[in-house]
Design a protein around this motif. Structure first.
Motif, PDB file in Angstrom:
ATOM      1  N   UNK A 169       0.952  -1.283  -0.085  1.00  0.00           N
ATOM      2  CA  UNK A 169      -0.070   0.062  -0.172  1.00  0.00           C
ATOM      3  C   UNK A 169       0.973   1.232   0.032  1.00  0.00           C
ATOM      4  N   UNK A 170       0.417   2.343  -0.726  1.00  0.00           N
ATOM      5  CA  UNK A 170       1.187   3.347  -0.762  1.00  0.00           C
ATOM      6  C   UNK A 170       0.957   4.288   0.399  1.00  0.00           C
ATOM      7  N   UNK A 171       2.012   4.790   0.966  1.00  0.00           N
ATOM      8  CA  UNK A 171       2.221   5.875   2.189  1.00  0.00           C
ATOM      9  C   UNK A 171       1.932   7.233   1.780  1.00  0.00           C
ATOM     10  N   UNK A 172       0.884   7.756   2.186  1.00  0.00           N
ATOM     11  CA  UNK A 172       0.662   9.170   1.706  1.00  0.00           C
ATOM     12  C   UNK A 172       1.742  10.108   2.101  1.00  0.00           C
ATOM     13  N   UNK A 173       2.201  10.778   1.091  1.00  0.00           N
ATOM     14  CA  UNK A 173       3.172  11.901   1.330  1.00  0.00           C
ATOM     15  C   UNK A 173       4.616  11.492   1.409  1.00  0.00           C
TER      16      UNK A 173
END
Length: 235
Positions: A169-173
């Protein structure tokens, strides 16, 4: 028939365009992996070769600030920069600091674990976005467990710990930035992590301390001691 030919032509152009984009993304990832390999090998020279010119100038400026920066100049810096200036003054002998090169500074960051291999702390490449000569590689983490840390920075990024899981999953920021120079991609190590800056300011406010004094307190906690003259240039 004419529209069929146009459609085939457009499809061919699109395939060429997408192939070109994929090649550029692969080149960004290749440079990122070269930097990671240099960190794993603790090879400061190889790591420097993956950096933009402005990144090297940024490290030179941090060294200048550690050697010469007066109290007000250092205290007015962003939290991440204060952290490095104080650590250099506190942990490196004055004569060695005054003679330290960028390569030696990078080696020091590796030894002090300011630079770690991303995969060892659970960070993996999630995807690459390119706009002209600027690229952003977003970090991802496997989804089973996410733990956020505001105490350890990795290239100015707040790291996340990993335990198990399969879905990335992408880590926001959370990004690594690259610039294309003379046909090659190089890592831009000058970008500040806004989350880290905000977290440090929030923690300092909660502790009812000015940000610079809070950063000095963290350095004392991390290293065990703090020299009395931390805000003055080494003599």
């Amino acid at each position: 028939m004419r529209w069929t030919n146009v459609a085939v032509w457009l499809a061919s152009v699109l395939m060429v365009f997408l192939a070109g984009c994929d090649a550029e993304k692969d080149a960004v990832l290749a440079q990122y992996k070269a930097g990671e390999a240099a960190i794993a090998a603790k090879n400061a020279v190889e790591y420097r070769s993956t950096l933009t010119t402005k990144s090297i100038q940024h490290y030179q400026e941090l060294l200048r600030l550690a050697r010469e920066g007066q109290a007000k100049e250092v205290r007015d810096l962003p939290a991440a920069h204060i952290e490095h200036v104080l650590a250099l003054r506190n942990r490196v002998k004055h004569d060695k600091l005054k003679a330290m090169t960028v390569d030696e500074y990078i080696a020091w960051m590796m030894d002090q674990e300011y630079l770690l291999v991303d995969e060892e702390i659970g960070l993996k490449p999630y995807g690459v976005t390119i706009s002209g000569d600027r690229a952003m590689m977003q970090y991802g983490i496997e989804s089973a467990k996410k733990e956020r840390s505001t105490r350890f920075t990795r290239r100015g990024l707040i790291s996340s710990a990993l335990s198990g899981g399969a879905k990335l999953e992408a880590i926001p920021g959370a990004y690594v930035y690259f610039d294309k120079l003379n046909g090659y991609w190089y890592h831009d190590a000058t970008m500040l992590d806004e989350d880290y800056e905000r977290d440090m300011r929030d923690e300092a406010a909660e502790a009812k301390k000015p940000l610079p004094d809070y950063m000095a307190l963290l350095e004392k906690e991390a290293y065990g001691t703090l020299i009395p003259s931390i805000w003055s240039p080494p003599k």
